[in-house]
Design an enzyme around this catalytic site. Structure first.
Site, PDB file in Angstrom:
ATOM      1  CD1 TRP A 105      32.005  40.972  45.636  1.00 43.68           C
ATOM      2  CD2 TRP A 105      31.980  42.373  47.392  1.00 43.68           C
ATOM      3  NE1 TRP A 105      31.688  40.247  46.755  1.00 43.68           N
ATOM      4  CE2 TRP A 105      31.657  41.077  47.843  1.00 43.68           C
ATOM      5  CE3 TRP A 105      32.029  43.412  48.316  1.00 43.68           C
ATOM      6  CZ2 TRP A 105      31.391  40.794  49.172  1.00 43.68           C
ATOM      7  CZ3 TRP A 105      31.759  43.139  49.643  1.00 43.68           C
ATOM      8  CH2 TRP A 105      31.443  41.846  50.068  1.00 43.68           C
ATOM      9  CG  ASP A 157      36.566  46.561  50.141  1.00 45.13           C
ATOM     10  OD1 ASP A 157      37.017  46.091  51.210  1.00 45.13           O
ATOM     11  OD2 ASP A 157      35.730  45.960  49.430  1.00 45.13           O
ATOM     12  CE  LYS A 167      37.693  37.173  50.471  1.00 41.46           C
ATOM     13  NZ  LYS A 167      36.497  36.631  49.908  1.00 41.46           N
TER      14      LYS A 167
HETATM   15  C1  LMR Z   1      33.744  37.114  46.559  1.00 38.84           C
HETATM   16  O1  LMR Z   1      33.716  38.169  45.930  1.00 38.84           O
HETATM   17  O2  LMR Z   1      33.516  36.014  46.029  1.00 38.84           O
HETATM   18  C2  LMR Z   1      34.094  37.119  48.014  1.00 38.84           C
HETATM   19  O3  LMR Z   1      34.366  38.421  48.434  1.00 38.84           O
HETATM   20  C3  LMR Z   1      33.119  36.423  48.868  1.00 38.84           C
HETATM   21  C4  LMR Z   1      31.845  37.169  49.047  1.00 38.84           C
HETATM   22  O4  LMR Z   1      31.462  37.400  50.195  1.00 38.84           O
HETATM   23  O5  LMR Z   1      31.202  37.541  48.052  1.00 38.84           O
END
Ligand code: LMR
Length: 394
Positions: A125, A206, A241
């Site tokens: 991420w 996480d 979520k």
């Molecule tokens: C995502 O990856 O789209 C979600 O976790 C929202 C975010 O805060 O990025």
């Protein structure tokens, strides 16, 4: 005073959401940010949440200060959700969303541990990088996923973990890997945990999508396995979520320690970090979830609503994958079907993602992360045809 501040790079996920909202195309589709939409394209207010919130309003409670670490009842409920039971070796505090838990964990690592480094999966991420670097940690990667073959790079991952220095912090996604949707199998988790133990590493799990993979308890396999070992570890979790409480910013940070006494001391350290940052957490979201989880019937209602969301995502995976196969796509449609959680790492490249946006107002996060719940029966054909178009060999 501020003239030297130049423009900032927009956040790749949040800025996409803003662009989508501004877009006036009548058939626009948001497959970007990790947000659950129902079959009608609406963000749901879960029934269980609605009932819990109504009960709270009826009680007419005043909005007093919570303890620095948040509600103790809520912290215990987080432990039960993650580990199946409460454990005095674990220090759990309420956090401002899953992101807030990651930041608090990062601050804890920076201020209380000796190594100021962390290893994250390649890819991970995008905000993991921002949060950890922003907290002063050096961010390194371990191999995880090969976008060409669509396969895990498991051996390479193990090799890298096996060469890390003692005490190195390793960020792992227990379920619904973001962005790839590709998780470790149970034997692979056991192999990773063996290496973590042999090398005496510090895992930081996480879990932002609990319940979207195989089930609320099933998605915690890695957490429950690691709890059986003598490893210390951290867990950040989110209720954005799975309770659809995105804007309430509700999550938790749990730190599992060698003894209950160590856990008390770690909780004290976390409280110090919280107090000097935002003092104490907001209460509305945690009171909703606390009320929901304290009531057996409401918990069951929530779990069944979540199961229906999970099923709908799976159905969208199957339908899109079948549509692409029938259309003779060059894309690896099988991975869209098989990956888990909200996301699929489709294999669409940056150029194809930008074509989808320019020509069709279909929004994905580059390079090819699709948020499946944005799909529904009304836009599935449109999206399938658009993907077939942008992936057609020239
Ligand atoms: C995502 O990856 O789209 C979600 O976790 C929202 C975010 O805060 O990025």
């Amino acid at each position: 005073m501020f003239a030297h501040i130049t423009s900032s790079t927009p956040d790749p996920i949040m800025s996409l959401m803003e662009a989508y909202i501004q877009d006036t195309h009548p058939q626009k589709v948001n497959l970007g940010i990790g947000l659950y939409y129902d079959g009608q394209g609406n963000i749901p207010l879960m029934q269980a949440v609605h009932i819990a919130e109504q009960r709270l309003l009826e009680q007419q409670r005043p909005h007093t200060y919570p303890p620095i670490e948040g509600s103790k009842l809520f912290a215990g409920q987080i432990q039960t959700l993650l580990f199946g039971e409460q454990n005095p070796r674990i220090a759990t505090v309420q956090s401002v969303g899953g992101s807030g838990a990651l930041k608090l964990g990062a601050d804890f690592i920076y201020h209380y541990l000796s190594g100021r480094e962390i290893w994250v999966s390649d890819p991970t991420w995008a905000n993991h990088w921002a949060i950890f670097e922003g907290a002063g940690l050096k961010v390194n990667t371990y191999p995880y996923f090969d976008d060409i073959s669509g396969q895990l790079r498991f051996e390479a991952m193990l090799d890298t973990l096996s060469a890390l220095p003692e005490g190195a912090v390793v960020l792992l996604h227990p379920c619904c890997h973001n962005p790839t949707g590709t998780d470790l199998s149970h034997p692979q988790w056991r192999a990773v945990i063996d290496v973590l133990q042999q090398r005496r590493l510090l895992p930081f799990f996480d879990i932002a999508y609990q319940g979207f993979g195989d089930g609320l308890a099933e998605d915690c396999f890695a957490l429950r396995e690691v709890l059986k070992t003598s490893l210390d570890f951290l867990v950040s979790n989110s209720f954005s979520k799975n309770v659809a409480l995105y804007g309430q910013r509700l999550g938790g940070l749990s730190v599992c320690c060698g003894t209950a006494e160590a856990a008390d001391n770690v909780k004290g350290a976390l409280k110090t970090l919280i107090r000097r940052s935002y003092s104490c957490p907001p209460t509305h979201g945690s009171q909703i979830v606390e009320t929901l989880l304290a009531d057996r019937q409401l918990s069951q209602l929530w779990a069944s609503e979540l199961a229906a969301m999970r099923q709908r995502i799976k159905q969208m995976r199957v339908s899109l994958s079948a549509g692409l196969e029938q259309g003779g796509t060059t894309l690896d449609y099988a991975r869209i079907r098989d990956q888990k959680g909200m996301f699929s790492y489709t294999g669409l490249n940056g150029q194809q993602v930008s074509q989808l946006r320019q020509q069709y107002s279909i929004y994905l996060v580059a390079p090819g992360r699709m948020c499946l719940p944005g799909l529904n029966q009304h836009n599935l054909d449109y999206v399938t045809a658009a993907i077939l178009d942008v992936t057609r060999p020239a």
